[in-house]
Design an enzyme around this catalytic site. Structure first.
Site, PDB file in Angstrom:
ATOM      1  N   SER A 133       0.828  -1.205   0.000  1.00 16.73           N
ATOM      2  CA  SER A 133       0.000   0.000   0.000  1.00 16.73           C
ATOM      3  C   SER A 133       0.862   1.253   0.000  1.00 16.73           C
ATOM      4  O   SER A 133       2.022   1.241   0.429  1.00 16.73           O
ATOM      5  CB  SER A 133      -0.894  -0.008   1.245  1.00 16.73           C
ATOM      6  OG  SER A 133      -1.462   1.261   1.492  1.00 16.73           O
ATOM      7  N   TYR A 148      -1.016  -0.106  10.426  1.00 17.69           N
ATOM      8  CA  TYR A 148      -1.181  -0.690   9.089  1.00 17.69           C
ATOM      9  C   TYR A 148       0.020  -0.360   8.217  1.00 17.69           C
ATOM     10  O   TYR A 148       0.579  -1.234   7.533  1.00 17.69           O
ATOM     11  CB  TYR A 148      -2.472  -0.147   8.473  1.00 17.69           C
ATOM     12  CG  TYR A 148      -2.688  -0.493   7.020  1.00 17.69           C
ATOM     13  CD1 TYR A 148      -3.093  -1.768   6.640  1.00 17.69           C
ATOM     14  CD2 TYR A 148      -2.511   0.466   6.025  1.00 17.69           C
ATOM     15  CE1 TYR A 148      -3.306  -2.086   5.300  1.00 17.69           C
ATOM     16  CE2 TYR A 148      -2.727   0.163   4.692  1.00 17.69           C
ATOM     17  CZ  TYR A 148      -3.121  -1.111   4.339  1.00 17.69           C
ATOM     18  OH  TYR A 148      -3.325  -1.416   3.015  1.00 17.69           O
TER      19      TYR A 148
END
Length: 255
Positions: A133, A148
């Site tokens: 990501s 995350y």
């Protein structure tokens, strides 16, 4: 025809990628915990796809699922790992259990799945793609998604470590920007369960820090990027590919 295992294929990007690869001619084993959704995905993908129940936080479950997939497919050429959880929570409020859940799914599951599949991938000189990501090392830190982002940075390092130990296998970390599309269980998005009050406070920070370029990649373009990576020779595979939206379509950068 390639024999591909897609983990996290019961919903979201994983489902879209698994179904998409099957429609492009691959024999695909779709792995995830939610077997009913998984069987529906396999039915949508067609006769080249099978559903295999798998819990990526359980080593025994992962190894059994990989073994079953290899037996059903007649080996494994490719592994695509898509599972990720990204709770919206400030680092100061992120408790130990949350850190463990994030790393169990986003990093440790990827390592265990690869370890289970590596004998097959070595035999086929195959490829592995991990979905990362913009919140990882490639982009700026996202306030509220700190844990995350840290897990995605660890995943990127994991990719390099596997490449160092198994140079005959092509390992790629695919950094995905904003991606949208899909229908039903295949609809993309990671905001389920988020604190919307906190989201309203963090969103302006993401924009001001350049976390969100404002370009959305259609999920169909992402599927094509994955298909292209898996179609290359493992000896020439790239350690990192960045896929994100662009005004005229998909922009794909490689390192």
């Amino acid at each position: 025809m390639s024999k591909t295992v897609v983990i996290g294929a019961s919903s979201g990007l994983g489902r879209c990628i698994g179904v998409g690869l099957a429609t492009k001619g691959a024999h695909v084993a779709l792995l995830a915990r939610r077997i009913e959704r998984l069987e529906a995905a396999a039915q949508e993908a067609g006769p080249r796809a099978i559903a295999v129940e798998c819990d990526v936080t359980d080593d025994v479950s992962i190894r059994a699922a990989i073994d079953r997939s290899a037996e059903a497919l007649g080996g494994i050429d490719n592994l695509v790992y898509t599972p990720a959880i990204g709770p919206l929570v400030r680092l100061v409020d992120t408790e130990a259990d949350a850190w463990r859940r994030i790393f169990d799914t986003n990093v440790i599951g990827a390592a265990l799945a690869t370890a289970a599949a590596i004998p097959h991938l070595t035999a086929s000189e195959g490829k592995v793609v991990y979905l990362s990501s913009d919140a990882g090392t490639y982009g700026p830190p996202w306030p509220g998604l700190g844990a995350y982002g840290v897990s995605k940075s660890a995943l990127e390092r994991l990719t390099e470590s596997w490449r160092a130990e198994h140079p005959s296998v092509g390992f790629t970390c695919l950094v995905v920007g904003e991606c949208a599309g899909g229908e039903g269980d295949g609809q993309t998005g990671m905001t389920t369960g988020w604190d919307m009050e906190l989201a309203s406070k963090t969103f302006p920070l993401w924009v001001s820090r350049g976390c969100m370029p404002g370009k959305v990649m259609p999920v169909e373009d992402l599927i094509e990027v994955v298909h292209t990576i898996l179609s290359t020779n493992s000896a020439t595979s790239m350690p990192m590919v960045i896929a994100r939206g662009a005004p005229g379509g998909a922009e794909t950068l490689a390192n």
